[in-house]
Design a protein around this motif. Structure first.
Motif, PDB file in Angstrom:
ATOM      1  N   ASP A   1      -2.969   2.877  -0.390  1.00  0.00           N
ATOM      2  CA  ASP A   1      -3.997   3.789   0.126  1.00  0.00           C
ATOM      3  C   ASP A   1      -4.075   4.975  -0.826  1.00  0.00           C
ATOM      4  O   ASP A   1      -3.043   5.501  -1.250  1.00  0.00           O
ATOM      5  CB  ASP A   1      -3.630   4.251   1.536  1.00  0.00           C
ATOM      6  N   ASP A   2      -5.277   5.395  -1.170  1.00  0.00           N
ATOM      7  CA  ASP A   2      -5.432   6.502  -2.119  1.00  0.00           C
ATOM      8  C   ASP A   2      -5.257   7.878  -1.466  1.00  0.00           C
ATOM      9  O   ASP A   2      -5.153   8.879  -2.162  1.00  0.00           O
ATOM     10  CB  ASP A   2      -6.777   6.420  -2.833  1.00  0.00           C
ATOM     11  N   ASP A   3      -5.187   7.961  -0.158  1.00  0.00           N
ATOM     12  CA  ASP A   3      -5.015   9.219   0.562  1.00  0.00           C
ATOM     13  C   ASP A   3      -3.521   9.523   0.711  1.00  0.00           C
ATOM     14  O   ASP A   3      -2.806   8.818   1.423  1.00  0.00           O
ATOM     15  CB  ASP A   3      -5.694   9.117   1.929  1.00  0.00           C
ATOM     16  N   ASP A   4      -3.063  10.588   0.038  1.00  0.00           N
ATOM     17  CA  ASP A   4      -1.641  10.953   0.071  1.00  0.00           C
ATOM     18  C   ASP A   4      -1.130  11.154   1.491  1.00  0.00           C
ATOM     19  O   ASP A   4      -0.045  10.686   1.842  1.00  0.00           O
ATOM     20  CB  ASP A   4      -1.395  12.249  -0.718  1.00  0.00           C
TER      21      ASP A   4
ATOM     22  N   ARG B   1      -0.707   7.857   3.302  1.00  0.00           N
ATOM     23  CA  ARG B   1       0.486   7.138   2.823  1.00  0.00           C
ATOM     24  C   ARG B   1       1.755   7.734   3.414  1.00  0.00           C
ATOM     25  O   ARG B   1       2.638   7.006   3.852  1.00  0.00           O
ATOM     26  CB  ARG B   1       0.559   7.172   1.291  1.00  0.00           C
TER      27      ARG B   1
ATOM     28  N   THR C   1       5.040   2.609  -0.950  1.00  0.00           N
ATOM     29  CA  THR C   1       3.630   3.013  -0.957  1.00  0.00           C
ATOM     30  C   THR C   1       3.097   3.117  -2.377  1.00  0.00           C
ATOM     31  O   THR C   1       3.840   3.387  -3.330  1.00  0.00           O
ATOM     32  CB  THR C   1       3.437   4.365  -0.244  1.00  0.00           C
TER      33      THR C   1
ATOM     34  N   GLY D   1      -0.682   4.461  -4.582  1.00  0.00           N
ATOM     35  CA  GLY D   1      -1.943   5.188  -4.505  1.00  0.00           C
ATOM     36  C   GLY D   1      -3.129   4.422  -5.046  1.00  0.00           C
ATOM     37  O   GLY D   1      -4.270   4.862  -4.905  1.00  0.00           O
ATOM     38  N   SER D   2      -2.887   3.257  -5.658  1.00  0.00           N
ATOM     39  CA  SER D   2      -3.992   2.473  -6.218  1.00  0.00           C
ATOM     40  C   SER D   2      -3.603   0.999  -6.290  1.00  0.00           C
ATOM     41  O   SER D   2      -2.417   0.646  -6.213  1.00  0.00           O
ATOM     42  CB  SER D   2      -4.334   2.972  -7.631  1.00  0.00           C
TER      43      SER D   2
ATOM     44  N   GLU E   1      -1.277   0.314  -9.341  1.00  0.00           N
ATOM     45  CA  GLU E   1       0.144   0.608  -9.100  1.00  0.00           C
ATOM     46  C   GLU E   1       0.794  -0.552  -8.349  1.00  0.00           C
ATOM     47  O   GLU E   1       1.911  -0.956  -8.676  1.00  0.00           O
ATOM     48  CB  GLU E   1       0.300   1.892  -8.281  1.00  0.00           C
TER      49      GLU E   1
ATOM     50  N   LEU F   1     -10.633   1.953  -2.394  1.00  0.00           N
ATOM     51  CA  LEU F   1      -9.641   2.450  -3.337  1.00  0.00           C
ATOM     52  C   LEU F   1     -10.347   2.882  -4.622  1.00  0.00           C
ATOM     53  O   LEU F   1     -11.437   2.382  -4.930  1.00  0.00           O
ATOM     54  CB  LEU F   1      -8.601   1.365  -3.634  1.00  0.00           C
TER      55      LEU F   1
END
Length: 163
Positions: free
Chosen positions: A10-13, A16, A32, A34-35, A38, A57
């Motif tokens: 998930d791109d939302d910190d 995550r 977790t 972010g992309s 990754e 994403l």
């Protein structure tokens, strides 16, 4: 190390962090990302797993990543999104996703989907191991044993097979 792993992409910190906290409190082993890049670059342990995947994403969207992963064995996918619609959910589920949850979703719904995914992955892994073992055994048969095998498997008696 636990006997499973949950991957969260998930791109939302904040999302995550919240998911990692929830999964840790539920005694689930989680990592977790972010992309999609990754996640793809990560060396995945050989454990039953679940992939929690955001639809939107920054690099490869979740549905495209699902299509890309379909060419090889991969963890069952649970989609999460803040912008869910019927066509996307149908596409995800038809491609094999375990669930498609829209934000905000309940902890119970997410945890239920994760446990179902891990159980599904365990069963798929067992099936792959069993199939590989059978293929090894078949490959080890002599040409004569391969000739006789269909007769024995069809239920013929030894005398009938010999004839």
């Amino acid at each position: 190390m636990k006997d499973h792993i949950v991957f969260v992409v998930d791109d939302d910190d904040r999302m995550r962090e919240a998911l990692l906290e929830l999964l840790t409190s539920a005694d689930l082993n989680a990592v977790t990302f972010g992309s999609s890049a990754e996640y793809l670059a990560f060396a995945k342990p050989d454990l039953p797993a679940c992939l929690i995947l955001d639809v939107n994403l920054p690099d490869i969207n979740g549905l495209d990543l699902q299509r890309q992963l379909a060419v090889e064995p991969h963890p069952p996918i649970v989609f999460i999104t803040g912008h869910g619609d019927v066509p996307r959910s149908v596409r995800a589920l038809k491609a094999g996703a375990v669930d498609f949850l829209t934000k905000p979703f309940s902890d119970a719904d997410l945890l239920g989907a994760i446990h179902a995914s891990i159980a599904q992955d365990r069963a798929a892994r067992l099936t792959r191991v069993t199939l590989a073992t059978l293929q090894q055994r078949l490959a080890a048969l002599t040409p004569r044993e391969r000739e006789v095998l269909p007769l024995v498997v069809s239920g013929l008696l030894n005398k009938q097979s010999a004839a």
